[in-house]
Design a protein around this motif. Structure first.
Motif, PDB file in Angstrom:
ATOM      1  N   TYR A 199      43.447  22.176  64.507  1.00  0.00           N
ATOM      2  CA  TYR A 199      42.046  22.315  64.116  1.00  0.00           C
ATOM      3  C   TYR A 199      41.378  20.941  64.156  1.00  0.00           C
ATOM      4  O   TYR A 199      42.041  19.899  64.128  1.00  0.00           O
ATOM      5  CB  TYR A 199      41.911  22.928  62.716  1.00  0.00           C
ATOM      6  CG  TYR A 199      42.461  22.072  61.597  1.00  0.00           C
ATOM      7  CD1 TYR A 199      41.638  21.178  60.908  1.00  0.00           C
ATOM      8  CD2 TYR A 199      43.801  22.151  61.234  1.00  0.00           C
ATOM      9  CE1 TYR A 199      42.148  20.379  59.886  1.00  0.00           C
ATOM     10  CE2 TYR A 199      44.309  21.357  60.208  1.00  0.00           C
ATOM     11  CZ  TYR A 199      43.483  20.474  59.539  1.00  0.00           C
ATOM     12  OH  TYR A 199      43.976  19.686  58.537  1.00  0.00           O
ATOM     13  N   VAL A 200      40.068  20.952  64.244  1.00  0.00           N
ATOM     14  CA  VAL A 200      39.283  19.723  64.220  1.00  0.00           C
ATOM     15  C   VAL A 200      38.221  19.841  63.141  1.00  0.00           C
ATOM     16  O   VAL A 200      37.842  20.947  62.736  1.00  0.00           O
ATOM     17  CB  VAL A 200      38.627  19.440  65.587  1.00  0.00           C
ATOM     18  CG1 VAL A 200      39.666  19.097  66.638  1.00  0.00           C
ATOM     19  CG2 VAL A 200      37.786  20.629  66.036  1.00  0.00           C
ATOM     20  N   THR A 201      37.740  18.715  62.672  1.00  0.00           N
ATOM     21  CA  THR A 201      36.731  18.676  61.628  1.00  0.00           C
ATOM     22  C   THR A 201      35.425  18.139  62.190  1.00  0.00           C
ATOM     23  O   THR A 201      35.405  17.071  62.825  1.00  0.00           O
ATOM     24  CB  THR A 201      37.185  17.781  60.460  1.00  0.00           C
ATOM     25  OG1 THR A 201      38.436  18.256  59.961  1.00  0.00           O
ATOM     26  CG2 THR A 201      36.155  17.787  59.332  1.00  0.00           C
ATOM     27  N   ASP A 202      34.351  18.873  61.988  1.00  0.00           N
ATOM     28  CA  ASP A 202      33.031  18.413  62.397  1.00  0.00           C
ATOM     29  C   ASP A 202      32.617  17.292  61.445  1.00  0.00           C
ATOM     30  O   ASP A 202      32.471  17.515  60.241  1.00  0.00           O
ATOM     31  CB  ASP A 202      32.041  19.581  62.314  1.00  0.00           C
ATOM     32  CG  ASP A 202      30.665  19.222  62.838  1.00  0.00           C
ATOM     33  OD1 ASP A 202      30.262  18.040  62.700  1.00  0.00           O
ATOM     34  OD2 ASP A 202      29.972  20.106  63.364  1.00  0.00           O
ATOM     35  N   PRO A 203      32.425  16.072  61.936  1.00  0.00           N
ATOM     36  CA  PRO A 203      32.116  14.946  61.046  1.00  0.00           C
ATOM     37  C   PRO A 203      30.762  15.063  60.350  1.00  0.00           C
ATOM     38  O   PRO A 203      30.542  14.432  59.313  1.00  0.00           O
ATOM     39  CB  PRO A 203      32.164  13.733  61.979  1.00  0.00           C
ATOM     40  CG  PRO A 203      31.894  14.293  63.336  1.00  0.00           C
ATOM     41  CD  PRO A 203      32.487  15.665  63.343  1.00  0.00           C
ATOM     42  N   ASP A 204      29.874  15.872  60.903  1.00  0.00           N
ATOM     43  CA  ASP A 204      28.545  16.018  60.299  1.00  0.00           C
ATOM     44  C   ASP A 204      28.534  17.012  59.150  1.00  0.00           C
ATOM     45  O   ASP A 204      27.788  16.843  58.182  1.00  0.00           O
ATOM     46  CB  ASP A 204      27.526  16.455  61.363  1.00  0.00           C
ATOM     47  CG  ASP A 204      27.351  15.414  62.452  1.00  0.00           C
ATOM     48  OD1 ASP A 204      27.398  14.207  62.127  1.00  0.00           O
ATOM     49  OD2 ASP A 204      27.195  15.803  63.621  1.00  0.00           O
ATOM     50  N   THR A 205      29.380  18.047  59.249  1.00  0.00           N
ATOM     51  CA  THR A 205      29.360  19.113  58.236  1.00  0.00           C
ATOM     52  C   THR A 205      30.647  19.215  57.437  1.00  0.00           C
ATOM     53  O   THR A 205      30.696  19.898  56.421  1.00  0.00           O
ATOM     54  CB  THR A 205      29.113  20.473  58.907  1.00  0.00           C
ATOM     55  OG1 THR A 205      30.216  20.764  59.782  1.00  0.00           O
ATOM     56  CG2 THR A 205      27.807  20.469  59.705  1.00  0.00           C
ATOM     57  N   ASN A 206      31.698  18.537  57.922  1.00  0.00           N
ATOM     58  CA  ASN A 206      33.053  18.641  57.351  1.00  0.00           C
ATOM     59  C   ASN A 206      33.645  20.042  57.480  1.00  0.00           C
ATOM     60  O   ASN A 206      34.643  20.364  56.838  1.00  0.00           O
ATOM     61  CB  ASN A 206      33.075  18.211  55.873  1.00  0.00           C
ATOM     62  CG  ASN A 206      33.071  16.708  55.723  1.00  0.00           C
ATOM     63  OD1 ASN A 206      33.599  15.986  56.561  1.00  0.00           O
ATOM     64  ND2 ASN A 206      32.445  16.215  54.660  1.00  0.00           N
ATOM     65  N   ILE A 207      33.045  20.895  58.308  1.00  0.00           N
ATOM     66  CA  ILE A 207      33.600  22.218  58.572  1.00  0.00           C
ATOM     67  C   ILE A 207      34.743  22.072  59.575  1.00  0.00           C
ATOM     68  O   ILE A 207      34.635  21.350  60.567  1.00  0.00           O
ATOM     69  CB  ILE A 207      32.527  23.181  59.112  1.00  0.00           C
ATOM     70  CG1 ILE A 207      31.447  23.405  58.054  1.00  0.00           C
ATOM     71  CG2 ILE A 207      33.147  24.521  59.513  1.00  0.00           C
ATOM     72  CD1 ILE A 207      30.274  24.240  58.539  1.00  0.00           C
ATOM     73  N   GLN A 208      35.841  22.787  59.305  1.00  0.00           N
ATOM     74  CA  GLN A 208      37.020  22.702  60.162  1.00  0.00           C
ATOM     75  C   GLN A 208      37.127  23.954  61.035  1.00  0.00           C
ATOM     76  O   GLN A 208      36.980  25.071  60.542  1.00  0.00           O
ATOM     77  CB  GLN A 208      38.279  22.551  59.301  1.00  0.00           C
ATOM     78  CG  GLN A 208      38.272  21.245  58.515  1.00  0.00           C
ATOM     79  CD  GLN A 208      39.427  21.124  57.550  1.00  0.00           C
ATOM     80  OE1 GLN A 208      39.893  22.114  57.003  1.00  0.00           O
ATOM     81  NE2 GLN A 208      39.896  19.903  57.334  1.00  0.00           N
TER      82      GLN A 208
END
Length: 205
Positions: free
Chosen positions: A98-107
């Motif tokens: 999985y990856v984490t969106d740096p803007d929203t912290n959503i994974q």
């Protein structure tokens, strides 16, 4: 760009399978038939159908990045694949990244990694045996039967042709263990039951 990729391992061996299943369904998780997809993604299949297609190709690394599946839904998604009776040749372990969106912290789920217990030639041979059992089963179905009569016949067919495993082997938990080795345990029975009913037009969960 997203943060670096992280990987999670899941153990679907019998000792952990029911624990994962209880956790997934206790949280009320389910996988929708349709999910949002980026326009850049060329495959229009619903995610479960897409993964099944790739598993049947014995793909060991399946890219799901364009589906936008939340990390919290990944266990439910992978469990739904392990519960497909025809995929009896999957090993009991899986991983996903999985990856984490740096803007929203959503994974978001990125890839699913599977391994298999058979190669393509072994699967073809096993499928041929399973098809022979299927033809024997179908020969006893009467066209005038309703769904309940078909379900009762299917239950009786399995009871007459299988014995509950006392010396459990890996295949005992699979469709193959029920229809070929003929020594299933409960989930092997249920997968065979679901598979056979699907061949006579009866939907089962």
């Amino acid at each position: 760009s997203f943060a670096s990729e992280e990987t999670v391992s899941l153990d679907f061996s019998p000792k952990n399978y029911y624990k994962i299943r209880e956790e997934v369904y206790a949280e009320g998780n389910s996988i929708p038939e349709e999910v949002p997809m980026n326009f850049s993604f060329k495959n229009s299949l619903p995610i479960k159908d897409y993964i099944i297609q790739e598993v049947k190709k014995l793909n060991t690394e399946i890219d799901i990045s364009s589906y936008g599946i939340l990390r919290e839904d990944m266990s439910a998604l992978i469990l739904s694949i392990f519960e497909v009776p025809e995929l009896y040749y999957m090993s009991t372990s899986a991983r996903y990244s999985y990856v984490t969106d740096p803007d929203t912290n959503i994974q978001y789920g990125e890839k699913i990694l599977f391994t298999y217990t058979m190669d393509s030639s072994q699967i073809a041979a096993a499928d041929a045996i399973i098809d022979g059992v299927l033809q024997d089963y179908l020969s006893g179905i009467k066209p005038e039967w309703n769904d309940l009569e078909k379900a009762l016949y299917t239950n009786n067919y399995l009871c007459l042709n299988c014995s509950y495993a006392t010396n459990i082997i890996d295949s005992s938990h699979t469709l193959y263990g029920a229809l070929v080795d003929k020594v299933p345990v409960c989930d092997g029975y249920s997968k065979a039951f679901k598979f056979l009913l699907s061949k006579v037009g009866v939907e089962s969960l």
